[in-house]
Write a protein that holds these residues in place. Structure first.
Motif, mmCIF file in Angstrom:
data_model
loop_
_atom_site.group_PDB
_atom_site.id
_atom_site.type_symbol
_atom_site.label_atom_id
_atom_site.label_comp_id
_atom_site.label_asym_id
_atom_site.label_seq_id
_atom_site.Cartn_x
_atom_site.Cartn_y
_atom_site.Cartn_z
ATOM 1 N N VAL A 88 0.863 -1.177 0.000
ATOM 2 C CA VAL A 88 0.000 0.000 0.000
ATOM 3 C C VAL A 88 0.902 1.230 0.000
ATOM 4 C CG1 VAL A 88 -1.803 1.266 1.225
ATOM 5 C CG2 VAL A 88 -1.797 -1.239 1.271
ATOM 6 N N HIS B 97 -1.399 -1.068 -4.212
ATOM 7 C CA HIS B 97 -2.557 -0.226 -3.927
ATOM 8 C C HIS B 97 -2.026 1.170 -3.658
ATOM 9 C CE1 HIS B 97 -4.672 -4.058 -3.202
ATOM 10 N NE2 HIS B 97 -3.532 -4.401 -2.632
ATOM 11 N N ILE C 51 -2.910 5.122 -2.270
ATOM 12 C CA ILE C 51 -3.803 6.014 -1.536
ATOM 13 C C ILE C 51 -3.205 7.413 -1.608
ATOM 14 C CG2 ILE C 51 -4.836 6.565 0.693
ATOM 15 C CD1 ILE C 51 -4.795 3.602 1.361
ATOM 16 N N ILE D 233 -0.836 6.699 6.546
ATOM 17 C CA ILE D 233 -2.096 6.257 5.958
ATOM 18 C C ILE D 233 -3.170 5.935 7.005
ATOM 19 C CG2 ILE D 233 -3.205 4.477 4.551
ATOM 20 C CD1 ILE D 233 -0.613 4.335 2.917
ATOM 21 N N PRO D 234 -2.870 5.180 8.069
ATOM 22 C CA PRO D 234 -3.935 4.858 9.027
ATOM 23 C C PRO D 234 -4.585 6.097 9.661
ATOM 24 C CG PRO D 234 -2.065 3.426 9.382
ATOM 25 C CD PRO D 234 -1.617 4.494 8.404
ATOM 26 N N LEU E 49 -7.798 2.747 3.583
ATOM 27 C CA LEU E 49 -6.987 1.615 4.038
ATOM 28 C C LEU E 49 -7.878 0.452 4.466
ATOM 29 C CD1 LEU E 49 -4.288 0.318 4.701
ATOM 30 C CD2 LEU E 49 -4.369 1.475 6.924
ATOM 31 N N THR E 50 -8.948 0.743 5.181
ATOM 32 C CA THR E 50 -9.884 -0.302 5.607
ATOM 33 C C THR E 50 -10.485 -1.008 4.401
ATOM 34 O OG1 THR E 50 -10.394 0.872 7.652
ATOM 35 C CG2 THR E 50 -11.993 -0.765 6.911
#
Length: 83
Positions: free
Chosen positions: A20, A46, A48, A54-55, A62-63
């Motif tokens: 990610v 992936h 984002i 990111i979290p 992310l989820t």
């Protein structure tokens, strides 16, 4: 963090690996890594559009990725359609 680690290469036996990437920040030192992994068929990448944390900055995106990976792992035929 000065302890030596022993790398065995066992990660290479994982059939499909996921990465990610946070792509929305200047000075990102991981651009080359992201491109290299995208070109490697053993990796699924992936992206984002946010800064490095990111979290905290994009928890919903992310989820979604993590749930998709879990559904795919368990053979959900519609998992790829959700992304």
């Amino acid at each position: 963090m000065v302890q030596a680690i022993r790398l065995t290469g066992a990660w290479q036996r994982v059939c499909t690996k996921n990465h990610v990437a946070a792509t929305g920040w200047e000075g990102n030192p991981f651009v080359e890594l992201n491109e290299r992994l995208r070109a490697d068929p053993t990796w699924r990448t992936h992206r984002i559009d946010c800064a490095h944390d990111i979290p905290r900055l994009s928890p919903a995106a992310l989820t979604d990725i993590l749930l998709e990976l879990e559904l795919t792992k368990h053979g959900d035929p519609d998992a790829d359609k959700r992304s």
